[in-house]
Design an enzyme around this catalytic site. Structure first.
Site, PDB file in Angstrom:
ATOM      1  N   HIS A 119       0.850  -1.195   0.000  1.00 17.56           N
ATOM      2  CA  HIS A 119       0.000   0.000   0.000  1.00 17.56           C
ATOM      3  C   HIS A 119       0.892   1.254   0.000  1.00 17.56           C
ATOM      4  CE1 HIS A 119      -2.820   3.106   1.155  1.00 17.56           C
ATOM      5  NE2 HIS A 119      -3.769   2.300   0.709  1.00 17.56           N
ATOM      6  N   GLY A 157      -7.277   9.425  -0.703  1.00 24.73           N
ATOM      7  CA  GLY A 157      -7.597  10.477   0.265  1.00 24.73           C
ATOM      8  C   GLY A 157      -7.885  11.811  -0.397  1.00 24.73           C
ATOM      9  N   GLU A 193      -3.974   1.846  -7.348  1.00 26.13           N
ATOM     10  CA  GLU A 193      -4.328   3.023  -6.551  1.00 26.13           C
ATOM     11  C   GLU A 193      -3.376   4.169  -6.895  1.00 26.13           C
ATOM     12  OE1 GLU A 193      -6.559   1.655  -2.686  1.00 26.13           O
ATOM     13  OE2 GLU A 193      -4.443   1.926  -2.280  1.00 26.13           O
TER      14      GLU A 193
HETATM   15  P1  13P Z   1      -9.615   6.500   0.115  1.00 28.90           P
HETATM   16  O1  13P Z   1     -10.769   5.643  -0.392  1.00 28.90           O
HETATM   17  O2  13P Z   1      -9.847   7.052   1.457  1.00 28.90           O
HETATM   18  O3  13P Z   1      -9.217   7.523  -0.913  1.00 28.90           O
HETATM   19  O4  13P Z   1      -8.367   5.499   0.283  1.00 28.90           O
HETATM   20  C1  13P Z   1      -8.028   4.653  -0.743  1.00 28.90           C
HETATM   21  C2  13P Z   1      -7.067   3.659  -0.229  1.00 28.90           C
HETATM   22  O5  13P Z   1      -5.927   3.985   0.066  1.00 28.90           O
HETATM   23  C3  13P Z   1      -7.522   2.264  -0.087  1.00 28.90           C
HETATM   24  O6  13P Z   1      -6.469   1.403   0.166  1.00 28.90           O
END
Ligand code: 13P
Length: 250
Positions: free
Chosen positions: A94, A170, A164
């Site tokens: 992550h 975020g 991601e």
């Molecule tokens: P958000 O959905 O809060 O943007 O976070 C995404 C995330 O990092 C999921 O692993």
């Protein structure tokens, strides 16, 4: 039957009390077990893992794992431990853990230790920024190759990749479904070049970054991904359950 979508909730370092964790787990499970097209995966902080009562369509995931098997590694948790409490998935690589020091090499070791223990890794990849000349594709390609390390072809079917983009985590808005689609195809191509098409096509690709019930359906249906990795909305059971219903309605 068509493969199920994976909707995973990465709770991150939330919530702050066990009472609230229980409330989230209970409310999400109530809806998750009714979904026909979805496998819901709850990834709480380690201390709340036993609150996730796994069921058909409702699985436990971990947010991290250590790559060593056992021994003097204060504060760490092994893949075998996760397996023994019923975890089916583990998130590796992550962006927030990479920022805390997990290099591609460490991510590869974690991924391989998960596979060895029979846990499916959810490998997170994503570029920091999208440049005009498309260099981000090269960044992604290198990151995928280095993070997979020595993953054997026979184990590729265990793999889940969560795309991601860092700038969408975020954030206030997610990536457009068209861009999600294009990038998911690129990731499949990279996997296909390494492992062959048949193996690459068995890998589920998720999207993560500012997913809400408002954009979830378009991202999955138009972006043509196999599911979502949800951050903030995963600890808001009302919002998360709406995401589940949107996707089950596709
Ligand atoms: P958000 O959905 O809060 O943007 O976070 C995404 C995330 O990092 C999921 O692993």
């Amino acid at each position: 039957m068509k493969k199920k979508y994976i909707i995973a909730g990465n709770w991150k370092m939330n919530p702050q009390t066990v009472e609230e964790a229980k409330r989230i787990a209970t409310q999400v499970k109530k809806v998750a077990i009714k979904m026909k097209k979805i496998e819901t995966v709850a990834c709480p902080p380690f201390v709340y893992s036993n609150l996730i009562k796994v069921d058909d369509g409702f699985s436990l995931g971990s947010q991290d794992v250590y790559f060593e098997q056992a021994g003097s590694f204060t504060g760490e948790v092994s893949a075998e431990m996760l397996k023994s409490i019923g975890a089916k998935y583990v998130i590796v690589g992550h962006a927030e853990r990479r920022k805390m020091g997990d290099t591609d090499e460490v991510v590869a070791q974690k991924l391989n230790s998960a596979v060895d223990a029979g846990i499916q890794p959810i490998l997170c990849v994503g570029e920091k920024e999208r440049d005009q000349n498309g260099d981000y594709l090269g960044v992604l390609k290198n990151q995928i190759g280095a993070s997979l390390g020595k993953l054997a072809r026979k184990d590729v079917k265990q793999l889940v990749v969560a795309y991601e983009p860092l700038w969408a985590i975020g954030a206030t808005s997610a990536m457009t479904p068209a861009d999600v689609h294009e990038t998911a195809l690129f990731i499949k191509k990279v996997l296909s070049d390494t492992y062959g098409q048949e193996y690459a096509l068995s890998v589920k690709i998720l999207y993560g970054g500012s997913v809400t019930f408002k954009n979830a359906k378009d991202i999955v249906a138009l972006g043509q991904v196999d599911g979502l990795l949800v951050g903030r909305e995963s600890v808001n059971p009302e919002g998360f359950n709406l995401i589940l219903k949107e996707i089950d309605g596709i």
